[in-house]
Write an enzyme that holds these catalytic residues in place. Structure first.
Site, short mmCIF file in Angstrom:
data_model
loop_
_atom_site.label_atom_id
_atom_site.label_comp_id
_atom_site.label_asym_id
_atom_site.label_seq_id
_atom_site.Cartn_x
_atom_site.Cartn_y
_atom_site.Cartn_z
N ARG A 167 0.87 -1.17 0.00
CA ARG A 167 0.00 0.00 0.00
C ARG A 167 0.91 1.22 0.00
NH1 ARG A 167 -2.04 -3.44 4.12
NH2 ARG A 167 -4.13 -4.28 3.67
N LYS A 191 -2.22 -2.48 7.99
CA LYS A 191 -3.35 -1.96 8.76
C LYS A 191 -3.36 -2.58 10.15
CE LYS A 191 -6.41 -0.95 4.86
NZ LYS A 191 -7.72 -1.22 4.23
N TYR A 295 -9.37 -10.91 -6.63
CA TYR A 295 -8.40 -11.01 -7.72
C TYR A 295 -8.64 -12.25 -8.59
CZ TYR A 295 -6.19 -7.32 -5.11
OH TYR A 295 -5.96 -6.14 -4.46
#
Length: 316
Positions: A167, A191, A295
């Site tokens: 990220r 996260k 995905y």
């Protein structure tokens, strides 16, 4: 920190739960390691339900039974929000916040069971993430000027985004100490401050080694961050986003892409190469396998596109 701006009726069914809200928010911030912005968003979503419940109770509207809000109250709340034009995505987000809050209330012994556990999320239209082809990725990675310090920094940033599926916030937060180039690993804090180790391919290791030895010192870094600006301070997410947008235009990619496109491409290309879904989940740092399964849909959609384009019996 988010705090209740208005409270329900002190004698109402939600009052004891409402008093638990600040404690839960502190728990998310201190124990779970969530960002203040995320914690505030959770607080607003849960508070919205309490305000609705207090108003509905004061006006004598239909509600569930028992001393605390139950699944009937949640169904009525979702219907109330939908009637006011809220999207399915907003409903799903608020229900997710309530589900997490009620789970905490169960842990604290305030509730016997989670009233949101059996309430299904609203159906959301599935938006498949944007993915670059291998050829597009090669064009992007070849663009930075390897004879300049900015170009070297840029190439290493792009290579890391794609090689490790990072990220952009993870990229900005990397320090020199997070790299173990001898082992070919990068330590990533994702996260909730969750740590994961992601392997790096040989080219990325060589580029980073050259960057650390010969190019990063030219920026005169003020701290230990891996990527810094000309003042030696850590790069911002906005700067990286703007550079990727400019490079995409230079590479002839006309559809909008972002730093997260590299993460999407990383996962999709791994699956196309035969990687196991669970392994990709671990590399991405997803807590839930359902977040990774998107995905497989991207991969299937691309295969359908190839089939429609090249099969002699395909009808356009």
């Amino acid at each position: 920190m988010c705090r209740m701006t208005a409270g329900p009726n002190p004698e109402g069914r939600s009052s004891r739960l409402a008093r638990l809200l600040p404690q839960w928010l502190d728990h998310l911030l201190a124990q779970r390691g969530l960002s203040p912005r995320t914690v505030e968003a959770y607080g607003r979503d849960v508070e919205n339900f309490f305000l609705y419940a207090a108003e509905a109770e004061d006006e004598g509207e239909p509600r569930g039974e028992g001393p605390f809000p139950d699944s009937r109250d949640l169904f009525l709340y979702l219907a109330w929000m939908r009637g006011r034009g809220n999207t399915g995505r907003t409903l799903a987000r608020r229900l997710s916040a309530l589900r997490a809050f009620f789970a905490y209330a169960v842990e604290e012994g305030v509730l016997d069971a989670n009233p949101a556990a059996l309430v299904e999320n609203p159906h959301l239209p599935q938006h498949l993430p944007e993915v670059l082809s291998r050829e597009e990725m090669e064009r992007l990675l070849a663009l930075p000027d390897m004879e300049s310090k900015n170009g070297r920094r840029e190439r290493c940033m792009l290579e890391l985004l794609y090689a490790a599926g990072l990220r952009v916030s993870e990229l900005c937060g990397l320090t020199v100490g997070d790299l173990d180039l001898q082992a070919g690993l990068v330590r990533v804090f994702g996260k909730g401050a969750k740590e994961r180790l992601v392997p790096l391919h040989g080219l990325a290791v060589r580029l980073l080694d050259e960057y650390l030895r010969s190019w990063r010192p030219l920026f005169r870094p003020a701290g230990n961050h891996l990527f810094v600006n000309r003042a030696g301070a850590p790069l911002s997410r906005q700067f990286i986003w703007k550079r990727i947008k400019a490079l995409a235009l230079e590479a002839g990619i006309r559809r909008p892409i972002s730093p997260h496109t590299f993460r999407h491409s990383f996962a999709t290309h791994l699956l196309e190469g035969g990687a196991d879904l669970r392994a990709v989940q671990t590399l991405l740092g997803h807590a839930d396998i359902s977040a990774t399964e998107i995905y497989t849909h991207v991969q299937a959609e691309r295969l359908r596109g190839i089939h429609r384009r090249f099969h002699p019996r395909s009808v356009s």
